[in-house]
Design a protein around this motif. Structure first.
Motif, PDB file in Angstrom:
ATOM      1  N   THR A  64     -41.198  -1.127 -28.458  1.00 15.63           N
ATOM      2  CA  THR A  64     -40.480  -2.260 -29.036  1.00 15.63           C
ATOM      3  C   THR A  64     -41.105  -3.560 -28.544  1.00 15.63           C
ATOM      4  OG1 THR A  64     -38.415  -0.981 -28.993  1.00 15.63           O
ATOM      5  CG2 THR A  64     -38.236  -3.367 -29.309  1.00 15.63           C
ATOM      6  N   PRO A  65     -41.588  -4.418 -29.430  1.00 14.33           N
ATOM      7  CA  PRO A  65     -42.081  -5.731 -28.999  1.00 14.33           C
ATOM      8  C   PRO A  65     -40.950  -6.544 -28.386  1.00 14.33           C
ATOM      9  CG  PRO A  65     -42.853  -5.205 -31.214  1.00 14.33           C
ATOM     10  CD  PRO A  65     -41.841  -4.176 -30.870  1.00 14.33           C
ATOM     11  N   LEU A  66     -41.205  -7.141 -27.234  1.00 13.95           N
ATOM     12  CA  LEU A  66     -40.154  -7.884 -26.532  1.00 13.95           C
ATOM     13  C   LEU A  66     -39.705  -9.099 -27.326  1.00 13.95           C
ATOM     14  CD1 LEU A  66     -38.502  -7.980 -23.940  1.00 13.95           C
ATOM     15  CD2 LEU A  66     -40.316  -9.375 -22.916  1.00 13.95           C
ATOM     16  N   ARG A  75     -23.333   6.211 -23.471  1.00  9.52           N
ATOM     17  CA  ARG A  75     -24.488   5.315 -23.400  1.00  9.52           C
ATOM     18  C   ARG A  75     -25.487   5.799 -22.341  1.00  9.52           C
ATOM     19  NH1 ARG A  75     -24.430  -0.052 -25.249  1.00  9.52           N
ATOM     20  NH2 ARG A  75     -22.642  -0.590 -26.531  1.00  9.52           N
ATOM     21  N   ARG A  76     -24.970   6.184 -21.199  1.00  8.72           N
ATOM     22  CA  ARG A  76     -25.856   6.652 -20.133  1.00  8.72           C
ATOM     23  C   ARG A  76     -26.602   7.918 -20.540  1.00  8.72           C
ATOM     24  NH1 ARG A  76     -23.422   6.973 -14.259  1.00  8.72           N
ATOM     25  NH2 ARG A  76     -25.627   7.389 -13.929  1.00  8.72           N
ATOM     26  N   ALA A  77     -25.899   8.838 -21.196  1.00  7.37           N
ATOM     27  CA  ALA A  77     -26.538  10.085 -21.617  1.00  7.37           C
ATOM     28  C   ALA A  77     -27.625   9.812 -22.654  1.00  7.37           C
ATOM     29  CB  ALA A  77     -25.495  11.048 -22.177  1.00  7.37           C
ATOM     30  N   ARG A  78     -27.318   8.932 -23.623  1.00 10.49           N
ATOM     31  CA  ARG A  78     -28.322   8.607 -24.634  1.00 10.49           C
ATOM     32  C   ARG A  78     -29.505   7.876 -24.021  1.00 10.49           C
ATOM     33  NH1 ARG A  78     -23.631   6.439 -28.678  1.00 10.49           N
ATOM     34  NH2 ARG A  78     -22.948   8.462 -29.466  1.00 10.49           N
ATOM     35  N   ALA A  79     -29.235   6.972 -23.105  1.00 12.48           N
ATOM     36  CA  ALA A  79     -30.321   6.235 -22.459  1.00 12.48           C
ATOM     37  C   ALA A  79     -31.199   7.161 -21.646  1.00 12.48           C
ATOM     38  CB  ALA A  79     -29.744   5.135 -21.566  1.00 12.48           C
ATOM     39  N   ALA A  80     -30.593   8.129 -20.964  1.00 11.11           N
ATOM     40  CA  ALA A  80     -31.381   9.071 -20.177  1.00 11.11           C
ATOM     41  C   ALA A  80     -32.305   9.887 -21.064  1.00 11.11           C
ATOM     42  CB  ALA A  80     -30.443   9.998 -19.389  1.00 11.11           C
ATOM     43  N   ALA A  81     -31.814  10.253 -22.252  1.00  6.12           N
ATOM     44  CA  ALA A  81     -32.656  11.025 -23.171  1.00  6.12           C
ATOM     45  C   ALA A  81     -33.775  10.167 -23.749  1.00  6.12           C
ATOM     46  CB  ALA A  81     -31.801  11.602 -24.298  1.00  6.12           C
ATOM     47  N   ARG A  82     -33.435   8.904 -24.116  1.00  6.52           N
ATOM     48  CA  ARG A  82     -34.451   8.023 -24.690  1.00  6.52           C
ATOM     49  C   ARG A  82     -35.437   7.550 -23.636  1.00  6.52           C
ATOM     50  NH1 ARG A  82     -29.958   5.739 -27.734  1.00  6.52           N
ATOM     51  NH2 ARG A  82     -29.783   4.133 -26.133  1.00  6.52           N
ATOM     52  N   GLY A  83     -35.002   7.466 -22.388  1.00  6.67           N
ATOM     53  CA  GLY A  83     -35.872   6.962 -21.330  1.00  6.67           C
ATOM     54  C   GLY A  83     -37.093   7.821 -21.108  1.00  6.67           C
ATOM     55  N   GLN A  84     -37.043   9.104 -21.480  1.00  3.31           N
ATOM     56  CA  GLN A  84     -38.190  10.001 -21.319  1.00  3.31           C
ATOM     57  C   GLN A  84     -38.893  10.280 -22.636  1.00  3.31           C
ATOM     58  OE1 GLN A  84     -39.180  10.855 -18.355  1.00  3.31           O
ATOM     59  NE2 GLN A  84     -37.452   9.827 -17.378  1.00  3.31           N
ATOM     60  N   SER A  85     -38.525   9.546 -23.686  1.00  3.16           N
ATOM     61  CA  SER A  85     -39.143   9.775 -24.987  1.00  3.16           C
ATOM     62  C   SER A  85     -40.569   9.267 -24.983  1.00  3.16           C
ATOM     63  CB  SER A  85     -38.328   9.082 -26.088  1.00  3.16           C
ATOM     64  OG  SER A  85     -38.308   7.691 -25.869  1.00  3.16           O
ATOM     65  N   GLY A 136     -40.140   1.880 -24.944  1.00  8.42           N
ATOM     66  CA  GLY A 136     -38.833   2.508 -25.041  1.00  8.42           C
ATOM     67  C   GLY A 136     -38.141   2.106 -26.331  1.00  8.42           C
ATOM     68  N   ALA A 137     -36.892   2.539 -26.483  1.00  6.71           N
ATOM     69  CA  ALA A 137     -36.154   2.316 -27.719  1.00  6.71           C
ATOM     70  C   ALA A 137     -35.661   0.874 -27.803  1.00  6.71           C
ATOM     71  CB  ALA A 137     -34.976   3.277 -27.801  1.00  6.71           C
ATOM     72  N   LYS A 138     -35.611   0.352 -29.034  1.00  6.81           N
ATOM     73  CA  LYS A 138     -35.169  -1.033 -29.248  1.00  6.81           C
ATOM     74  C   LYS A 138     -33.712  -1.217 -28.847  1.00  6.81           C
ATOM     75  CE  LYS A 138     -35.074  -4.654 -32.761  1.00  6.81           C
ATOM     76  NZ  LYS A 138     -35.369  -5.017 -34.168  1.00  6.81           N
ATOM     77  N   GLN A 139     -32.867  -0.237 -29.113  1.00 12.02           N
ATOM     78  CA  GLN A 139     -31.447  -0.348 -28.785  1.00 12.02           C
ATOM     79  C   GLN A 139     -31.244  -0.543 -27.283  1.00 12.02           C
ATOM     80  OE1 GLN A 139     -29.094   2.915 -30.175  1.00 12.02           O
ATOM     81  NE2 GLN A 139     -27.293   2.340 -28.987  1.00 12.02           N
ATOM     82  N   ILE A 166     -33.453  -1.845 -24.947  1.00 14.37           N
ATOM     83  CA  ILE A 166     -33.892  -3.167 -24.486  1.00 14.37           C
ATOM     84  C   ILE A 166     -32.944  -4.248 -24.997  1.00 14.37           C
ATOM     85  CG2 ILE A 166     -35.497  -3.527 -26.413  1.00 14.37           C
ATOM     86  CD1 ILE A 166     -36.118  -4.547 -22.767  1.00 14.37           C
ATOM     87  N   GLU A 167     -32.368  -4.029 -26.177  1.00 17.47           N
ATOM     88  CA  GLU A 167     -31.377  -4.981 -26.683  1.00 17.47           C
ATOM     89  C   GLU A 167     -30.117  -4.964 -25.807  1.00 17.47           C
ATOM     90  OE1 GLU A 167     -30.798  -3.805 -30.714  1.00 17.47           O
ATOM     91  OE2 GLU A 167     -32.295  -5.218 -31.501  1.00 17.47           O
ATOM     92  N   ASP A 168     -29.686  -3.763 -25.396  1.00 17.72           N
ATOM     93  CA  ASP A 168     -28.508  -3.676 -24.530  1.00 17.72           C
ATOM     94  C   ASP A 168     -28.770  -4.362 -23.192  1.00 17.72           C
ATOM     95  OD1 ASP A 168     -27.057  -2.335 -26.402  1.00 17.72           O
ATOM     96  OD2 ASP A 168     -27.371  -0.339 -25.545  1.00 17.72           O
ATOM     97  N   MET A 169     -29.949  -4.147 -22.609  1.00 11.95           N
ATOM     98  CA  MET A 169     -30.239  -4.727 -21.295  1.00 11.95           C
ATOM     99  C   MET A 169     -30.378  -6.242 -21.374  1.00 11.95           C
ATOM    100  SD  MET A 169     -32.794  -1.949 -19.462  1.00 11.95           S
ATOM    101  CE  MET A 169     -33.774  -1.516 -20.897  1.00 11.95           C
ATOM    102  N   VAL A 170     -31.326  -6.712 -22.191  1.00 11.48           N
ATOM    103  CA  VAL A 170     -31.574  -8.153 -22.277  1.00 11.48           C
ATOM    104  C   VAL A 170     -30.366  -8.863 -22.892  1.00 11.48           C
ATOM    105  CG1 VAL A 170     -33.074  -9.915 -23.296  1.00 11.48           C
ATOM    106  CG2 VAL A 170     -34.066  -7.809 -22.394  1.00 11.48           C
ATOM    107  N   GLY A 171     -29.737  -8.246 -23.897  1.00 12.12           N
ATOM    108  CA  GLY A 171     -28.568  -8.856 -24.534  1.00 12.12           C
ATOM    109  C   GLY A 171     -27.422  -9.036 -23.556  1.00 12.12           C
ATOM    110  N   ASN A 172     -27.138  -7.999 -22.744  1.00 12.43           N
ATOM    111  CA  ASN A 172     -26.065  -8.113 -21.759  1.00 12.43           C
ATOM    112  C   ASN A 172     -26.349  -9.219 -20.750  1.00 12.43           C
ATOM    113  OD1 ASN A 172     -23.706  -6.360 -21.899  1.00 12.43           O
ATOM    114  ND2 ASN A 172     -25.173  -4.668 -21.951  1.00 12.43           N
ATOM    115  N   LEU A 173     -27.606  -9.283 -20.286  1.00 13.30           N
ATOM    116  CA  LEU A 173     -27.945 -10.274 -19.267  1.00 13.30           C
ATOM    117  C   LEU A 173     -27.927 -11.694 -19.833  1.00 13.30           C
ATOM    118  CD1 LEU A 173     -30.837  -8.429 -17.364  1.00 13.30           C
ATOM    119  CD2 LEU A 173     -28.443  -8.666 -16.688  1.00 13.30           C
TER     120      LEU A 173
END
Length: 472
Positions: free
Chosen positions: A325-327, A310-320, A361-364, A366-373
């Motif tokens: 993604t609409p909040l 997850r961290r590796a994928r997020a790091a790659a998507r974070g610089q895309s 950023g990617a929808k997945q 923001i879903e992981d962040m907001v969904g977890n919280l």
């Protein structure tokens, strides 16, 4: 059969293109300028050339007399001595047309310089004189001497005592004036050509000087590629400075990717080393390894592998670039789903978000962040959850998402511990302990921030600062 061979077209040099573009407008303008200047000089020269001839014609008309027999006499001839010298190139004549085309005029009076000869006027000139009775007509005529070309000024008038119109004209050899005009034209063209070459050279020099920062930037990039420098160095004009900054950002981004990949591999290796050591020790200590121990350790290994992926994928998507993604597309489904999951709490979710917030950023993610919280808040709250989202007051390109609950909350000393991988502050509650750590990792991957604090509602407040599309 069509030729299937492809030809490689080399891109045109920027310097060559700019110089060629300047030459395409400079050369025609300079040529037109030379032509216009020559035309003005020619017009002025002939005007000056015609003035004495016009004066001579006016003087002849004023001083001509006609006797009772119809003979014409001039009481006062023009003062220019060249009218008295034979074949001098200056002539005056008073005569009549005999009606034949290209026939010499019948002389009534003439200057001594004609030496008994007459002048021939072309039919268009005769017609022009007839239609413009009394007005001066300027034209060219063949001279008396061989190769001589005259510039003449003529007027057709009816003298007192005569019934037939007569032609009064004065002429001068214009070859000298023509040579002057030709010399001026050649000189003007030569000067314009020299000016054109100087202008092209000046444009070339200006372009080379103006583009020198680009050449310097090219050399600095080459130094980075060859390992002579860590970043693109130097001071550049405002037009090029953003390019240098973007290049440095790209270089730093590539280094960060390599360093982050190295860190992930190292973390994963250390995370898997402990479960593997436990399994190895248990296998060596007894003939059989308990299945519960194997299941537990493999579950730990699975969680660690999943976490680092997850961290590796997020790091790659974070610089895309270009992923948004609409909040509202993330919060609205969670607001409908969580009350169904936690039916026993009679859950109430209050959502207050700024209109049209879009996560860069990617929808997945923001879903992981907001969904977890939100799931964490629903798990620990008593009844209420409050979700707020707005543009950050300090940076218009960032947004702030705050999720609060009215549960028991955490002690301030536990905030940092809660963000560690695998940390579980309540072992009685199901979970892997990776949720908040994943949120923190994702926020950092997007160059954002994640904070925990005490909520005014009495429970925990989770605050995310993430990049958004556009300024508020």
């Amino acid at each position: 059969m069509p030729d299937l061979m492809t030809t490689t077209r080399h891109p045109r040099s920027l310097v060559t293109g700019l110089v060629r573009g300047a030459a395409m407008w400079a050369v025609p303008i300079l040529i037109i300028s030379a032509v216009v200047l020559t035309w003005l000089y020619r017009t002025t020269t002939y005007r000056i050339f015609d003035d004495p001839l016009d004066s001579a014609v006016t003087s002849l008309i004023a001083s001509v007399d006609v006797d009772a027999n119809g003979a014409v006499a001039v009481s006062r001839e023009p003062l220019d001595p060249r009218y008295q010298r034979a074949l001098s190139g200056r002539y005056w004549l008073i005569g009549q047309s005999n009606g034949e085309a290209r026939a010499p005029l019948r002389i009534l009076a003439a200057s001594r310089s004609l030496y008994g000869e007459s002048l021939v006027l072309e039919p268009p000139v005769l017609r022009n004189l007839k239609s413009n009775m009394g007005e001066a007509v300027r034209a060219s005529s063949r001279g008396v001497d061989t190769g001589e070309t005259l510039r003449i000024v003529a007027r057709q008038v009816i003298l007192p005592g005569t019934e037939q119109p007569v032609i009064v004209l004065a002429g001068a050899d214009k070859r000298a004036a023509t040579r002057d005009i030709q010399r001026f034209a050649v000189t003007a063209l030569a000067l314009m050509a020299a000016l054109c070459l100087a202008l092209i050279f000046a444009v070339y020099t200006q372009v080379r000087v103006g583009l020198s920062p680009l050449f310097t930037l090219r050399n600095k990039v080459a130094d980075v590629r060859e390992g002579k420098s860590a970043q693109v160095e130097g001071v550049y004009p405002p037009e090029i400075a953003p390019l240098a900054e973007e290049l440095n950002s790209l270089i730093s981004h590539n280094k960060n990717i390599v360093e982050r990949a190295r860190t992930h591999v190292g973390n994963l290796a250390h995370a898997l080393k402990t479960p593997l050591a436990v399994l190895q020790n248990e296998a060596q200590s007894g003939p059989q390894t308990p299945s519960a121990l194997v299941a537990k350790q493999t579950e730990i290994m699975h969680q660690q592998v999943d976490h680092h992926l997850r961290r590796a994928r997020a790091a790659a998507r974070g610089q895309s670039i270009g992923v948004t993604t609409p909040l509202a597309d993330v919060i609205d489904p969670l607001m409908r789903t969580l009350p169904r999951i936690y039916r026993d709490k009679d859950l109430y979710i209050d959502v207050d978000t700024e209109t049209a917030l879009v996560f860069r950023g990617a929808k997945q993610d923001i879903e992981d962040m907001v969904g977890n919280l939100m799931d964490n808040a629903a798990k620990w709250t008593k009844t209420d959850i409050k979700v707020r989202a707005e543009t950050d007051k300090n940076r218009s390109d960032m947004m702030r998402i705050i999720i609060e609950d009215n549960g028991a909350g955490l002690d301030p000393k536990e905030y940092e511990e809660a963000l560690k991988r695998g940390a579980r502050l309540d072992e009685a509650t199901p979970g892997s302990g990776l949720g908040l750590a994943i949120v923190d990792d994702l926020a950092r991957a997007y160059k954002g921030q994640f904070h925990l604090s005490r909520s005014e509602m009495g429970g925990l407040q989770a605050e995310l600062i993430l990049p958004k599309v556009g300024a508020s």
